[in-house]
Design an enzyme around this catalytic site. Sequence first.
Site, PDB file in Angstrom:
ATOM      1  N   PHE A  43       0.858  -1.177   0.000  1.00  0.00           N
ATOM      2  CA  PHE A  43       0.000   0.000   0.000  1.00  0.00           C
ATOM      3  C   PHE A  43       0.897   1.230   0.000  1.00  0.00           C
ATOM      4  CE2 PHE A  43      -2.412   3.542   1.590  1.00  0.00           C
ATOM      5  CZ  PHE A  43      -3.591   3.438   0.857  1.00  0.00           C
ATOM      6  N   ASP A  85       9.647   2.951   1.720  1.00  0.00           N
ATOM      7  CA  ASP A  85       8.444   3.721   2.035  1.00  0.00           C
ATOM      8  C   ASP A  85       8.221   3.615   3.542  1.00  0.00           C
ATOM      9  OD1 ASP A  85       5.902   4.665   2.547  1.00  0.00           O
ATOM     10  OD2 ASP A  85       4.978   3.733   0.796  1.00  0.00           O
ATOM     11  N   LYS A 125       2.930  11.352   6.845  1.00  0.00           N
ATOM     12  CA  LYS A 125       2.144  11.157   8.058  1.00  0.00           C
ATOM     13  C   LYS A 125       2.724  11.870   9.276  1.00  0.00           C
ATOM     14  CE  LYS A 125      -0.227   6.990   6.458  1.00  0.00           C
ATOM     15  NZ  LYS A 125      -1.441   7.701   6.047  1.00  0.00           N
TER      16      LYS A 125
END
Length: 411
Positions: A151, A236, A265
């Site tokens: 994801f 990531d 984030k």
Amino acid sequence: MTSADAAEDPRATSEGLIAASDEHSAHNYHPLPVVVATAEGAWMTDVEGHRYLDMLAGYSALNFGHGNRRLIEAAKDQLERVTLTSRAFHHDRFAEFCTRLAELCGMEMVLPMNTGAEAVETAVKTARKWGYRVKGVPDGRARIVVASDNFHGRTTTIVSFSTDPEARADFGPYTPGFDIVPYGDLAALQEAVTEDTVAVLLEPIQGEAGVLVPPAGYLAGVRELTRERSVLFIADEIQSGLGRTGRTFACEHEGVVPDMYVLGKALGGGVVPVSAVVSSKAVLGVFRPGEHGSTFGGNPLACAVAIEVIAMLRGGEFQQRAAELGEHLHAELGLLTGTGKVTEVRGRGLWAGVDIDPAYGTGREISEKLMGRGVLVKDTHGSTIRIAPPLVISKEDLDWGLDQLRAVLGA
């Protein structure tokens, strides 16, 4: 909005507000039926005044808790000065942000964006450009190896290399140039790398897939393979990075330094969206003016908040807290696997994926039952729930939340 407002106006109740949302917003999410009005630390309060322990932390965007005073004060101070210049002009917070973030990562250059998906797109473009201009891959032939069950975001290019039917279906035609291999399978990765491969893009821990931790030695093996084959290793760390796993970066658990970090984030402290690609001059130096950019990327407000986030991480207290509380979290969750009601627990630091025996309910049903007991988590992939509280959570609150999970499971 207060609980008094909700009592006087039916539209201001959770039920009324959810109905209005369903009527006027696209149904691209299926949130739990709670409407948050205020939050502080690890706790949130809904419009009727009910309190909930946040055990999701905005998918790690809220690592430092709701309303962290250092971050709020940094934002308020910058709001009074200047919030946006665009990249048409310099501003006085940009250099410090880039310098401090590069130092934190042990890298040389930063390319700031806003959202995680934008940062991943930037990493893809960087790798391709590096492949053509530095590695010498023939034009139009660059390929990137990714892992199944990944994801990395929801843009058209990113869903082109997703294996999740919900993320991918009906969004074609898809962007070519990606090779998908099983996550954690070093042999499959080695076989997929060719002379046209410019990068391997991986999550050190797959969050959306259910907090999947790769086999020991896998990341180190990826690092060795990519170095030998002149391929960029792109990590990531949007969810796994910035303290969540007990280290600044999840890659550190195997002593691995990738060629490129993709961050987001928690970099914005749950206050503003901030993301970045961080790498060497040899890699990010391929860009020339006008070839990539963002009006809001690296804006003064974002930089001010991120500078404070970086300062908080430099001391190591949050990483240590995640490591210590994470050890306790996994010890307690591990006891549930012996009850027959939890089939597996995975994760690292203050991050766990808990697989519930389907006989006791789906992940959604368990999440709703926990909500009824004042704990907020989120399900993924059927019967899995994710636990990722803010790193500021107290041990007492963490234990209380775990008690509620035991009560829901009857364990």
